[in-house]
Design an enzyme around this catalytic site. Structure first.
Site, PDB file in Angstrom:
ATOM      1  N   GLY A 100       0.805  -1.229   0.000  1.00 18.60           N
ATOM      2  CA  GLY A 100       0.000   0.000   0.000  1.00 18.60           C
ATOM      3  C   GLY A 100       0.830   1.267   0.000  1.00 18.60           C
TER       4      GLY A 100
ATOM      5  CG  ASP B 105       6.445  -7.135  -1.908  1.00 16.46           C
ATOM      6  OD1 ASP B 105       5.966  -6.076  -1.469  1.00 16.46           O
ATOM      7  OD2 ASP B 105       6.029  -8.271  -1.547  1.00 16.46           O
TER       8      ASP B 105
ATOM      9  CE  LYS C 187       1.022  -7.122  -2.785  1.00 13.77           C
ATOM     10  NZ  LYS C 187       0.898  -6.840  -1.339  1.00 13.77           N
TER      11      LYS C 187
ATOM     12  CG  ASN D 255      11.054 -12.978   3.388  1.00 12.24           C
ATOM     13  OD1 ASN D 255      11.593 -11.977   3.868  1.00 12.24           O
ATOM     14  ND2 ASN D 255      10.282 -13.779   4.103  1.00 12.24           N
TER      15      ASN D 255
ATOM     16  CG  ASN E 208       7.426  -8.237   8.338  1.00 14.37           C
ATOM     17  OD1 ASN E 208       8.573  -8.499   8.683  1.00 14.37           O
ATOM     18  ND2 ASN E 208       7.032  -8.219   7.066  1.00 14.37           N
TER      19      ASN E 208
ATOM     20  CB  CYS F 148      19.807   2.444  14.148  1.00  9.58           C
ATOM     21  SG  CYS F 148      20.002   1.039  15.262  1.00  9.58           S
TER      22      CYS F 148
ATOM     23  CB  CYS G 214      19.127   3.385  18.704  1.00  8.67           C
ATOM     24  SG  CYS G 214      20.790   3.544  18.108  1.00  8.67           S
TER      25      CYS G 214
ATOM     26  CB  CYS H  69      -7.070  -9.071   7.518  1.00  4.84           C
ATOM     27  SG  CYS H  69      -8.456  -8.117   6.937  1.00  4.84           S
TER      28      CYS H  69
END
Lengths: 400, 400
Positions: free
Chosen positions: A80, A101, A124, A147, A181, A223, A226, A247
């Site tokens: 998205g 992706d 995608k 991945n 994620n 980061c 951190c 979902c």
């Protein structure tokens, strides 16, 4: 029984029909392509796809807009936010895009911008490349349908970040995290810390009504390892959610706004205009946009982050002191054991006012962002993005 | 000379090839369409285009998401902001969309989201309808390829606003102004004041780095004729600009953000969640988002606005006073002769900090927003959106 004459006539008819059919197909395919353009022109004619961008120079906003063609940006996650991000960069005429992706287009993605129903089933990155190439054939595309969090792919990902620039062998100019994620964000963080690669984080909450972007300069700003991640989407992967029959919610509006704010800051960063935000939040319920900045944490778990900090501090120390005194610029904030300094441009009252009510969620879904426990990342505590101060978060971390 | 057998073979070959060609064409056309869906489902399967939207109910954000299908929205202007606005509403599953524009798609529009190079030459409303119908065939579309500011078209526009709802004869639920010039905004304002139609304004500055949205409730909040328009794009039409060989700058980022903020507020307004912004600005240089609210001006030039104000005040007076005292809610602010009350949620310091530098512009282009003089609307004074307080504007108006 057909005569030779009749058969000859039929052949001619069929040949004509076939030519027409092929011509139509060619026209359909041709229509999808515009010729490449060698040099960006500022000429104001209807046929120039760059006239409105080159006008930024005349308007005094950007000094050298053509420079956009010399940059390479990697977009990790083409969902998205990532797909719209890639489209905006493509329409702006970026030099090269790397897309990562491993997901397929589904009808369930149609509530967000970019993908279309007829692309359902395609990967995608494949679908995105086709569409983007048609929109702007001047951009170079490199896509990776995998991945990034598996060992082998991660090594390849690192290699492409450090060598996949416009001139093969040179690093990319910027990495954009548009993933959904925790693991993928952590993988990007690890890679960028090791490479000293500047990147931008983005995210949207699972109730679809808040989001954020963040600039991470290894060694200089906090980061991902951190700070207690104020900004991590809940650590539940899509497949678990689907199995449970639930979902996360999403909206084309929130994702469009986050992508727009992200790419706007990319343009400001690459083309050197305006000021780039370190952290910019978006609370859609209240139209509230918190900003802040965080320094790197000297006690960060990531050794590459600590190494980058040493290098940054060394460089800073060597810089000739031109101005009177740089006020405590490099002093570590001592108020908390993480050494993190929070520079909030919004008052506590603002933050309080902007925090929405906590929705009643089904098991397995958390609202906005989680603080993963040090070892067990599957059981984080939920924190509404703008509800708690850094002090509160520190207190929570101490308890863990 | 060909034998009968040879000719027969050729006929069979050609027939087969033609069938294949037609099949491919059918597949290409089929792929563009998904079947209509009768009832929105919350089922979490990859094939459900509404699962992520219906999840907003489970997340406690929206009470009744399906209600979206009962609403009609008119989008006036299908350019950089309007096209993305229409796409977002389409993907959200709005009941009906009315699109108004008289322009054609050009390659020069490719620096903004939505339109694609192969649509160059098509009318914007025609191209938009084709794309949007493919994205979501559940939405009803009504398009008008004309300029709403001519007398005849304006009458027709008024008629469609008041009768073009989902149930023919009923009014639309909301009008969105996504136009790029003063006359069109004024036409929408006039129509909505006469009809008592609630609408939202949007705009992007000509240097492409600021924008705004505004909610206008006739009789209650300031209409476009009530206030010195803080928010009007400079009054120079596209044709003049093109003739002079100059054009306004635009960016897909700024327009995407403005469209996102606009539709987010449309969703909040229609589906009753969060709080709807009266005025929300976007300063891209600083990532600053000023908000404010303005009451209607009792001395407004538009007689329909004054009539709406009377009706609103009557209704307000009749409302039973339940709470202790409504603190000065209906009291006209006496500090300035226009009776406009400015309720700013940002401090003067914030506003000062957010005002960018004034770029050096070619003749005929102004930066952001103009205050048209009462009679001569072609020679407005330029005002940077967030640079001046209402007091300053009032002082300027007095001088005119």
């Amino acid at each position: 029984m057909a005569t030779v004459e009749e058969l000859k006539l039929r052949v001619r008819e069929l040949e004509n029909e076939l030519i027409k059919c092929k011509q139509k197909q060619c026209a359909m395919e041709d229509a999808l392509h515009r010729p490449k353009i060698d040099k960006m022109s500022a000429e104001v004619v209807d046929s120039n796809p760059y006239s409105r961008l080159m006008a930024l120079k005349r308007m005094g906003v950007v000094e050298d807009y053509e420079k956009i063609r010399t940059f390479t940006v990697a977009v990790v996650g083409v969902g998205g936010v990532g797909s719209v991000t890639a489209e905006m960069l493509t329409r702006c005429g970026i030099g090269k895009l790397l897309l990562f992706d491993y997901d397929k287009v589904e009808l369930a993605n149609m509530n967000r911008l970019f993908f279309q129903p007829h692309q359902a089933g395609l990967s995608k990155v494949e679908a995105a490349e086709l569409t983007l190439r048609n929109i702007n054939p001047d951009v170079l595309f490199e896509t990776h349908n995998y991945n990034i969090t598996t060992m082998e792919n991660f090594t390849h990902f690192m290699d492409r970040i450090s060598h996949g620039g416009l001139e093969e062998g040179s690093p990319v100019d910027l990495v954009l995290s548009c993933v959904d994620n925790f693991e993928a964000r952590m993988a990007i963080n690890t890679a960028c810390n090791e490479l000293g690669q500047i990147w931008m984080e983005s995210g949207v909450s699972e109730n679809a009504v808040s989001g954020h972007i963040q600039l991470i300069i290894p060694g200089e700003t906090a980061c991902f390892a951190c700070a207690p991640p104020l900004v991590v989407a809940a650590n539940i992967d899509e497949k678990t959610l689907k199995r449970e029959g639930v979902c996360a919610a999403s909206l084309p509006t929130t994702m469009g706004v986050v992508a727009g704010l992200l790419v706007q800051n990319v343009l400001k960063y690459l083309l050197k205009f305006g000021s780039v935000s370190y952290y910019l939040g978006y609370n859609a319920m209240q139209d509230f946009f918190p900003t802040m900045a965080m320094k790197a944490n000297p006690q960060c778990n990531d050794r590459h982050c600590r190494r980058q900090q040493e290098e940054y501090n060394k460089k800073e120390a060597q810089r000739p002191k031109v101005e009177v005194v740089e006020v405590e610029e490099d002093v570590v904030h001592e108020d908390n054991e993480w050494g993190i300094e929070l520079v909030s441009e919004t008052t506590d009252a603002d933050l309080q006012a902007a925090s929405g009510t906590m929705p009643d969620l089904p098991e397995g879904i958390t609202v906005a962002y989680t603080i993963p426990a040090a070892q067990d990342t599957t059981n984080g505590e939920t924190v509404e993005e703008t509800e708690q101060s850094l002090e509160d978060l520190m207190a929570q971390m101490r308890k863990l």
